[in-house]
Design an enzyme around this catalytic site. Structure first.
Site, PDB file in Angstrom:
ATOM      1  N   ASP A  34       0.848  -1.195   0.000  1.00 48.55           N
ATOM      2  CA  ASP A  34       0.000   0.000   0.000  1.00 48.55           C
ATOM      3  C   ASP A  34       0.881   1.240   0.000  1.00 48.55           C
ATOM      4  N   THR A 131     -15.714  -2.613  -9.673  1.00 48.56           N
ATOM      5  CA  THR A 131     -16.938  -1.981  -9.188  1.00 48.56           C
ATOM      6  C   THR A 131     -18.090  -2.156 -10.177  1.00 48.56           C
ATOM      7  N   ASP A 132     -19.310  -2.055  -9.668  1.00 43.14           N
ATOM      8  CA  ASP A 132     -20.481  -2.099 -10.560  1.00 43.14           C
ATOM      9  C   ASP A 132     -20.596  -0.822 -11.401  1.00 43.14           C
ATOM     10  N   GLU A 133     -19.819   0.223 -11.014  1.00 39.98           N
ATOM     11  CA  GLU A 133     -19.965   1.509 -11.709  1.00 39.98           C
ATOM     12  C   GLU A 133     -19.495   1.446 -13.164  1.00 39.98           C
ATOM     13  N   TYR A 156     -13.620   8.062 -12.538  1.00 39.16           N
ATOM     14  CA  TYR A 156     -13.355   6.890 -11.682  1.00 39.16           C
ATOM     15  C   TYR A 156     -13.810   5.612 -12.380  1.00 39.16           C
ATOM     16  N   SER A 157     -15.083   5.580 -12.793  1.00 41.46           N
ATOM     17  CA  SER A 157     -15.589   4.317 -13.353  1.00 41.46           C
ATOM     18  C   SER A 157     -14.922   4.001 -14.695  1.00 41.46           C
ATOM     19  N   LYS A 160     -11.649   2.376 -13.879  1.00 43.20           N
ATOM     20  CA  LYS A 160     -11.841   0.990 -13.434  1.00 43.20           C
ATOM     21  C   LYS A 160     -12.230   0.108 -14.630  1.00 43.20           C
ATOM     22  N   ARG A 220     -28.457   3.456  -4.788  1.00 44.79           N
ATOM     23  CA  ARG A 220     -27.289   2.593  -4.715  1.00 44.79           C
ATOM     24  C   ARG A 220     -27.703   1.290  -4.031  1.00 44.79           C
ATOM     25  N   ASN A 255     -30.814   7.620  -1.869  1.00 40.33           N
ATOM     26  CA  ASN A 255     -29.925   8.285  -0.894  1.00 40.33           C
ATOM     27  C   ASN A 255     -30.703   8.930   0.243  1.00 40.33           C
ATOM     28  N   ASP A 286     -25.820  19.196  -7.247  1.00 43.20           N
ATOM     29  CA  ASP A 286     -25.639  17.796  -7.644  1.00 43.20           C
ATOM     30  C   ASP A 286     -24.215  17.551  -8.143  1.00 43.20           C
ATOM     31  N   ARG A 287     -23.791  16.299  -8.027  1.00 45.21           N
ATOM     32  CA  ARG A 287     -22.506  15.850  -8.597  1.00 45.21           C
ATOM     33  C   ARG A 287     -22.606  15.947 -10.118  1.00 45.21           C
ATOM     34  N   GLY A 289     -22.573  14.806 -13.733  1.00 46.92           N
ATOM     35  CA  GLY A 289     -22.735  13.487 -14.369  1.00 46.92           C
ATOM     36  C   GLY A 289     -23.154  12.394 -13.393  1.00 46.92           C
ATOM     37  N   HIS A 290     -23.907  12.757 -12.379  1.00 46.89           N
ATOM     38  CA  HIS A 290     -24.274  11.833 -11.287  1.00 46.89           C
ATOM     39  C   HIS A 290     -25.080  10.625 -11.798  1.00 46.89           C
TER      40      HIS A 290
HETATM   41  P1  NAD Z   1      -9.937   3.030  -0.380  1.00 46.81           P
HETATM   42  O1  NAD Z   1      -9.813   4.329  -1.107  1.00 46.81           O
HETATM   43  O2  NAD Z   1     -10.487   3.009   0.998  1.00 46.81           O
HETATM   44  O3  NAD Z   1      -8.511   2.312  -0.308  1.00 46.81           O
HETATM   45  C1  NAD Z   1      -7.622   2.263  -1.383  1.00 46.81           C
HETATM   46  C2  NAD Z   1      -6.261   1.834  -0.865  1.00 46.81           C
HETATM   47  O4  NAD Z   1      -5.360   1.794  -1.984  1.00 46.81           O
HETATM   48  C3  NAD Z   1      -5.654   2.818   0.154  1.00 46.81           C
HETATM   49  O5  NAD Z   1      -5.124   2.115   1.242  1.00 46.81           O
HETATM   50  C4  NAD Z   1      -4.564   3.515  -0.629  1.00 46.81           C
HETATM   51  O6  NAD Z   1      -3.472   3.949   0.171  1.00 46.81           O
HETATM   52  C5  NAD Z   1      -4.146   2.444  -1.623  1.00 46.81           C
HETATM   53  N1  NAD Z   1      -3.542   3.013  -2.844  1.00 46.81           N
HETATM   54  C6  NAD Z   1      -4.032   4.032  -3.598  1.00 46.81           C
HETATM   55  N2  NAD Z   1      -3.194   4.299  -4.608  1.00 46.81           N
HETATM   56  C7  NAD Z   1      -2.160   3.432  -4.501  1.00 46.81           C
HETATM   57  C8  NAD Z   1      -0.984   3.215  -5.260  1.00 46.81           C
HETATM   58  N3  NAD Z   1      -0.688   3.962  -6.322  1.00 46.81           N
HETATM   59  N4  NAD Z   1      -0.143   2.216  -4.882  1.00 46.81           N
HETATM   60  C9  NAD Z   1      -0.423   1.450  -3.788  1.00 46.81           C
HETATM   61  N5  NAD Z   1      -1.513   1.636  -3.026  1.00 46.81           N
HETATM   62  C10 NAD Z   1      -2.376   2.617  -3.376  1.00 46.81           C
HETATM   63  O7  NAD Z   1     -10.767   2.111  -1.360  1.00 46.81           O
HETATM   64  P2  NAD Z   1     -11.852   0.966  -1.036  1.00 46.81           P
HETATM   65  O8  NAD Z   1     -13.170   1.604  -0.920  1.00 46.81           O
HETATM   66  O9  NAD Z   1     -11.341   0.094   0.022  1.00 46.81           O
HETATM   67  O10 NAD Z   1     -11.831   0.176  -2.427  1.00 46.81           O
HETATM   68  C11 NAD Z   1     -10.919  -0.892  -2.657  1.00 46.81           C
HETATM   69  C12 NAD Z   1     -11.142  -1.450  -4.049  1.00 46.81           C
HETATM   70  O11 NAD Z   1     -12.489  -1.914  -4.151  1.00 46.81           O
HETATM   71  C13 NAD Z   1     -10.953  -0.434  -5.165  1.00 46.81           C
HETATM   72  O12 NAD Z   1     -10.320  -1.094  -6.235  1.00 46.81           O
HETATM   73  C14 NAD Z   1     -12.361  -0.016  -5.530  1.00 46.81           C
HETATM   74  O13 NAD Z   1     -12.433   0.375  -6.886  1.00 46.81           O
HETATM   75  C15 NAD Z   1     -13.124  -1.305  -5.279  1.00 46.81           C
HETATM   76  N6  NAD Z   1     -14.558  -1.147  -4.921  1.00 46.81           N
HETATM   77  C16 NAD Z   1     -14.914  -0.296  -3.904  1.00 46.81           C
HETATM   78  C17 NAD Z   1     -16.268  -0.203  -3.562  1.00 46.81           C
HETATM   79  C18 NAD Z   1     -16.714   0.682  -2.425  1.00 46.81           C
HETATM   80  O14 NAD Z   1     -17.931   0.833  -2.213  1.00 46.81           O
HETATM   81  N7  NAD Z   1     -15.840   1.272  -1.633  1.00 46.81           N
HETATM   82  C19 NAD Z   1     -17.232  -0.942  -4.253  1.00 46.81           C
HETATM   83  C20 NAD Z   1     -16.812  -1.802  -5.284  1.00 46.81           C
HETATM   84  C21 NAD Z   1     -15.460  -1.890  -5.605  1.00 46.81           C
HETATM   85  P1  TYD Z   2     -20.418   7.703  -2.581  1.00 42.49           P
HETATM   86  O1  TYD Z   2     -20.387   7.206  -1.174  1.00 42.49           O
HETATM   87  O2  TYD Z   2     -19.456   8.785  -2.983  1.00 42.49           O
HETATM   88  O3  TYD Z   2     -20.290   6.436  -3.529  1.00 42.49           O
HETATM   89  P2  TYD Z   2     -20.508   6.324  -5.155  1.00 42.49           P
HETATM   90  O4  TYD Z   2     -20.511   7.679  -5.739  1.00 42.49           O
HETATM   91  O5  TYD Z   2     -19.306   5.539  -5.548  1.00 42.49           O
HETATM   92  O6  TYD Z   2     -21.800   5.601  -5.327  1.00 42.49           O
HETATM   93  O7  TYD Z   2     -21.881   8.251  -2.874  1.00 42.49           O
HETATM   94  C1  TYD Z   2     -23.021   7.454  -2.708  1.00 42.49           C
HETATM   95  C2  TYD Z   2     -24.223   8.255  -3.168  1.00 42.49           C
HETATM   96  O8  TYD Z   2     -24.403   9.374  -2.282  1.00 42.49           O
HETATM   97  C3  TYD Z   2     -24.061   8.875  -4.552  1.00 42.49           C
HETATM   98  O9  TYD Z   2     -25.324   8.861  -5.208  1.00 42.49           O
HETATM   99  C4  TYD Z   2     -23.611  10.293  -4.287  1.00 42.49           C
HETATM  100  C5  TYD Z   2     -24.324  10.613  -2.990  1.00 42.49           C
HETATM  101  N1  TYD Z   2     -23.621  11.576  -2.095  1.00 42.49           N
HETATM  102  C6  TYD Z   2     -24.317  12.655  -1.565  1.00 42.49           C
HETATM  103  O10 TYD Z   2     -25.528  12.851  -1.818  1.00 42.49           O
HETATM  104  N2  TYD Z   2     -23.650  13.515  -0.737  1.00 42.49           N
HETATM  105  C7  TYD Z   2     -22.329  13.362  -0.432  1.00 42.49           C
HETATM  106  O11 TYD Z   2     -21.757  14.199   0.317  1.00 42.49           O
HETATM  107  C8  TYD Z   2     -21.626  12.223  -0.972  1.00 42.49           C
HETATM  108  C9  TYD Z   2     -20.179  11.990  -0.658  1.00 42.49           C
HETATM  109  C10 TYD Z   2     -22.325  11.353  -1.795  1.00 42.49           C
END
Ligand code: NAD
Ligand code: TYD
Length: 348
Positions: A34, A131-133, A156-157, A160, A220, A255, A286-287, A289-290
């Site tokens: 990491d 991710t599903d995104e 991001y998506s 991925k 979500r 949400n 809004d974000r 391209g949400h």
């Molecule tokens: P996170 O952001 O909490 O953790 C990411 C980790 O990767 C951190 O510890 C960071 O230090 C490390 N990292 C980042 N860049 C790096 C680099 N260049 N080299 C080495 N380490 C690096 O993320 P998360 O939410 O735990 O997600 C983990 C994985 O699961 C990701 O690949 C994400 O796309 C995928 N994922 C997440 C979710 C979700 O809801 N969080 C859902 C589906 C898939």
């Molecule tokens: P998030 O936790 O950022 O995950 P993702 O965008 O990967 O789904 O956001 C979840 C949902 O919540 C998404 O529809 C965006 C919305 N959201 C808010 O409404 N307010 C916020 O401050 C954040 C961070 C997300």
């Protein structure tokens, strides 16, 4: 002894996967690679950091020379690749970090695995966590299947999706044994408080506004993080090389409705009057391209590998709130100057 490299193990999901594997599989040597970005936190792993079958390595997957050397030295038998830039909002303001880590970083790992395994793939596996995104955004109806065409909409998506394509290309071209899982939104302990649920918990606790993007109508599908870790365990041991499995919670929430449930749980756990926390809900811009809706059909992993989500949402959200309230120090330590700067920029 199997040498297993888990990348991103100091992050949210990675730390739960590391803990599970270190405790459950004493015959595996677990290496946690990491970079410790703002999202990586070794405090997530204090309970297992001294285990004999665990080693932490600080390093960047974007650094190909370092990665090649590490693979040559440690002779990993398998890779579970979670390291990524993972927050959509950050990908909108700084896409290059996502291109570098999520795409280049993944290719560096694929190349290193291919080079040390040298076509002798017996007992080897490259497991890519996605991710599903990548499937884009759903309307009111339908669910994402493994066969749904990719249509990513955020940097991001898209990053991925690009890494998923490369992982499949290495399987098709070089026969690298790979497996990919695409999971829905996770929640639970140790999630960085920039994501919806922990951000809201932290704000409610501090009587700060809960920022809801747009009208809060976006949907979500939420999965408790330990259920994701158990799915990863299942796929790692029983998944078929070359296959993709969707993982989801069968737990769709708008949400705004989710935040109302969270407010009730917070009121109860903080001993507040019911309705107090809801007053903090604030609709904000809004974000860009949400995506409207994500929802997963996970019948393939259920039918073929026998995995199922096990934690009910009410139980999961209760446990999550309890964890954040009990772990003030953890929260305080990661809310650094950088976080405050990010927060002001994002929500000003
Ligand atoms: P996170 O952001 O909490 O953790 C990411 C980790 O990767 C951190 O510890 C960071 O230090 C490390 N990292 C980042 N860049 C790096 C680099 N260049 N080299 C080495 N380490 C690096 O993320 P998360 O939410 O735990 O997600 C983990 C994985 O699961 C990701 O690949 C994400 O796309 C995928 N994922 C997440 C979710 C979700 O809801 N969080 C859902 C589906 C898939
Ligand atoms: P998030 O936790 O950022 O995950 P993702 O965008 O990967 O789904 O956001 C979840 C949902 O919540 C998404 O529809 C965006 C919305 N959201 C808010 O409404 N307010 C916020 O401050 C954040 C961070 C997300």
């Amino acid at each position: 002894m199997k040498n297993i490299l888990i990348t991103g193990g100091a992050g949210f999901i990675g730390s739960h996967v590391i803990r599970r594997f270190v405790n459950k599989y004493p015959d595996y040597k677990i290496y946690n690679l990491d970079k410790l970005t703002y999202a990586g936190n070794l405090e997530n792993l204090t309970d297992i950091e001294k285990a004999e079958n665990y080693e932490f390595i600080k390093g960047d997957i974007v650094d190909s020379k370092f990665i090649d050397k590490l693979f040559a030295e440690k002779k990993f038998d398998a890779v579970i690749h979670l390291a990524a830039e993972s927050h959509v909002d950050r990908s909108i303001t700084d896409p290059m970090a996502f291109i570098n880590t999520n795409i280049i970083g993944t290719v560096n790992l694929l190349n290193a695995a291919k080079n040390i395994w040298k076509d002798n793939y017996e007992g080897k596996l490259f497991y890519h966590i996605s991710t599903d995104e990548v499937y884009g955004s759903l309307g009111k109806e339908g669910l994402f299947l493994e066969t749904t065409a990719y249509d990513p909409k955020s940097p991001y998506s898209a990053s991925k999706a690009s890494s998923d394509h490369l992982v499949r290309a290495y399987h098709n071209t070089y026969k690298l044994p790979v497996v990919i899982t695409n999971c829905s939104n996770n929640y639970g302990p140790n999630q960085f408080p920039e994501k919806l649920i922990p951000l809201s918990i932290n704000n409610i606790k501090n009587n700060k506004p809960i920022p809801i993007y747009g009208k809060g109508e976006n949907i979500r599908d939420w999965l408790y993080v330990e259920d994701h870790a158990s799915a990863i365990d299942t796929v790692f041991h029983n998944g078929n090389a070359g296959e993709t499995y969707n993982i989801g919670g069968k737990n769709e929430w708008k949400n705004i409705d989710l935040i109302k449930v969270l407010c009730k749980v917070m009121d109860r756990q903080l001993g507040r009057k019911e309705g107090d926390s809801e007053k903090l809900i604030t609709f904000v811009k809004d974000r860009a391209g949400h995506d409207m809706r994500y929802a997963i059909n996970c019948s393939k992993i259920e039918n073929e590998l026998g995995w199922q989500p096990s934690v009910q949402f009410e139980e999961g959200i209760d446990k999550t709130v309890r964890w954040y309230l009990d772990n003030e120090e953890w929260l305080k330590n990661i809310i650094s100057g950088d976080y405050e700067k990010y927060y002001r920029k994002q929500y000003s």
